[in-house]
Design an enzyme around this catalytic site. Structure first.
Site, PDB file in Angstrom:
ATOM      1  N   HIS A 190      -5.670   2.923   1.170  1.00 39.17           N
ATOM      2  CA  HIS A 190      -4.793   3.994   1.639  1.00 39.17           C
ATOM      3  C   HIS A 190      -5.357   4.726   2.860  1.00 39.17           C
ATOM      4  CE1 HIS A 190      -2.877   3.172  -2.071  1.00 39.17           C
ATOM      5  NE2 HIS A 190      -3.568   3.966  -2.839  1.00 39.17           N
ATOM      6  N   ASP A 200       0.907  -1.135   0.000  1.00 37.72           N
ATOM      7  CA  ASP A 200       0.000   0.000   0.000  1.00 37.72           C
ATOM      8  C   ASP A 200       0.951   1.190   0.000  1.00 37.72           C
ATOM      9  OD1 ASP A 200      -1.418   2.297   1.024  1.00 37.72           O
ATOM     10  OD2 ASP A 200      -3.074   0.906   1.328  1.00 37.72           O
ATOM     11  N   HIS A 201       1.091   1.849  -1.130  1.00 38.28           N
ATOM     12  CA  HIS A 201       2.205   2.790  -1.244  1.00 38.28           C
ATOM     13  C   HIS A 201       2.077   3.972  -0.270  1.00 38.28           C
ATOM     14  CE1 HIS A 201      -0.387   5.188  -3.874  1.00 38.28           C
ATOM     15  NE2 HIS A 201       0.437   6.186  -3.705  1.00 38.28           N
TER      16      HIS A 201
END
Ligand code: BG6
Length: 496
Positions: A245, A182-183
């Site tokens: 996110h 999950d950047h």
């Protein structure tokens, strides 16, 4: 971080992500001396490229997107001399023998210790397939070296497909070999939330229902869907941003102090937050969740298409490009404190931030200065851009009398002498290389967050009376979202 010799194998290497993000990030690691002595990068895709052609394309990516894009040519060439390419049909099991052969060749050449990371930068339909075929070649078993797999969201499309995907992956890899990116968790400022909360004595005593009135989490984007209409129209803001996110950010804001800063402890505490999310009732779905879709508009002389006119979007699409909600965490710390979450495309600006709204002082002893409102204390954790922390505090207006006005105590990362901020991919790839999975999503966390959003997906899909509000491109989303925020004096923050 300490890394040992290893290979990074990127499936889907001819795609955009590899070109824009992955190779530039690995190059930045190289420039920062973070790669081990022996390393190799193997790009795998269907498209035919020679090593030379692939390196040429990767060099273009580095020149455009790396932090060190101005690096000397010979530095880039030296990095690229460990980058290789292999063309196979990834949907055909028998072709994985070539991956195995190539890896054993690279293994000898670079002394890789049979340590391999497989990065799936492919369409999600290949997520269950590639592991199976790697397993077929014995490439997933950690006998001689380590074997890890990285996958990108979406981790499923809804709760049942997320459960199914976990099962499929876990058939061929152990859970601790699976790194789900999950950047947002790779962002420096998101990680800094833990430090802000737990390295300072002054915030944590106030970090609860007694002193915090509500919390806002916003991820606004000014861009539209660009060229991703095909993907986005089947997804929408809730799946694209909130399930992953923003709920991840929420868990860091809301979690209990971990006993130690270890992956197990942090993931354990985050999981407790997800499990405490109050399930949305039918009334909540109607009253506390809002979706919107941008419509055409001209802003300062520039015309923007409506979402339905974007390419690869259905002309009668009901996909949301904006979502906002009011949710609660049912635990001791947060009982009764609303968390407002919102995200959207084609909003007036690009900003991701968390705003902690503290309760006002018990009595209003002072008058607000003319033209100002007596605002509550706010702590704003700016995730991006202009990364930093801002505390809004009341101050006496100089001169006679006691008028109060809100002023900013503002810290910008850009003010640091050395403010190199690693990209999210740089950080996450390095962590995976070092075997640190703290910033990656557990399978169980993916499932529990899908479980939370599933009733919204069902409501929007099945109830034809569920409203979809239009909002003009360049505005802050549907007006009705303003009514979500409780309290006469409270509104969303509208950063410019
Ligand atoms: C991605 C979404 O995961 O995150 C995109 O698919 C979105 O739609 C992007 O634009 C936002 O990321 P960032 O890092 O620009 O905030």
């Amino acid at each position: 971080k300490k890394t040992i010799n290893q290979a990074l194998v990127i499936f889907g290497a001819s795609g955009d992500l590899t070109y824009r993000k992955l190779i530039p990030a690995v190059f930045d690691l190289f420039m920062n001396d973070s790669l081990p002595e022996g390393y190799a990068i193997l790009g795998v895709s269907r498209t035919e490229f020679s090593n030379k052609q692939f390196r040429k394309r990767m060099k273009e990516g580095i020149r455009q997107f790396a932090h060190y894009k101005e690096a000397e040519e010979k530095k880039i060439d030296s990095f690229l001399s460990s980058v290789f390419y292999l063309s196979i049909d990834t949907a055909k099991g028998e072709e994985y023998i070539y991956v195995k052969k190539k890896l054993s060749e690279l293994n000898k050449k670079f002394n890789l210790g049979h340590n391999y990371i497989f990065y799936l930068s492919t369409p999600p339909s290949l997520y269950p397939i590639i592991p199976k075929f790697l397993y077929g070649q014995g490439l997933t078993l950690q006998q001689k070296g380590f074997r890890r797999i990285i996958i990108e969201k979406p981790f499923g499309h809804d709760l049942s497909s997320a459960i199914e995907l976990n099962k499929q992956l876990q058939e061929f890899f152990q859970e601790d070999q699976i790194y789900r990116i999950d950047h947002y968790l790779g962002k420096e400022t998101v990680q800094n939330m833990l430090v802000t909360r737990f390295a300072n004595g002054i915030y944590e005593p106030l970090w609860n229902r007694n002193y915090i009135q509500h919390v806002e989490i916003t991820a606004a984007e000014s861009v539209g869907v660009e060229d991703r209409g095909g993907y986005y129209d089947g997804s929408g803001a809730l799946r694209d941003m909130i399930q992953n996110h923003l709920l991840q950010v929420l868990s860091l804001v809301a979690m209990e102090p971990p006993n130690k800063i270890t992956p197990e402890e942090i993931r354990y505490e985050k999981m407790k937050v997800f499990r405490s999310l109050r399930p949305l009732s039918k009334t909540d779905l109607k009253k506390n969740v809002i979706r919107g879709q941008y419509t055409e508009a001209t802003v300062r002389g520039k015309h923007y298409k409506g979402y339905r006119e974007e390419s690869n979007v259905k002309p009668d699409s009901r996909t949301e490009t904006y979502a906002a909600m009011k949710i609660f965490i049912d635990n001791w710390r947060w009982e009764g404190v609303p968390f407002y979450i919102r995200t959207g495309k084609r909003l007036p600006t690009q900003v991701s931030e968390v705003v902690i709204h503290f309760r006002p002082s018990p009595q209003r002893l002072f008058k607000a200065a003319e033209g100002t409102v007596h605002s509550d204390n706010q702590l704003i954790l700016r995730i991006q851009p202009d990364e930093g922390i801002l505390l809004k505090t009341g101050m006496k207006v100089p001169g006679s009398g006691y008028e109060v006005k809100s002023v900013n105590m503002d810290f910008h990362y850009s003010d640091l002498n050395d403010h190199y901020i690693p990209s999210a991919y740089e950080r996450l790839i390095l962590d995976c290389m070092a075997g640190d999975n703290m910033l990656f999503m557990q399978g169980a966390a993916a499932e529990v967050t899908w479980k939370f959003v599933q009733p919204i997906l069902d409501y929007w899909e099945n109830d034809k009376d569920a409203p979809l509000h239009g909002y003009p491109a360049g505005s802050w989303g549907p007006d009705v979202a303003d009514d979500l925020v409780e309290g006469k004096e409270n509104t969303w923050r509208y950063p410019c």
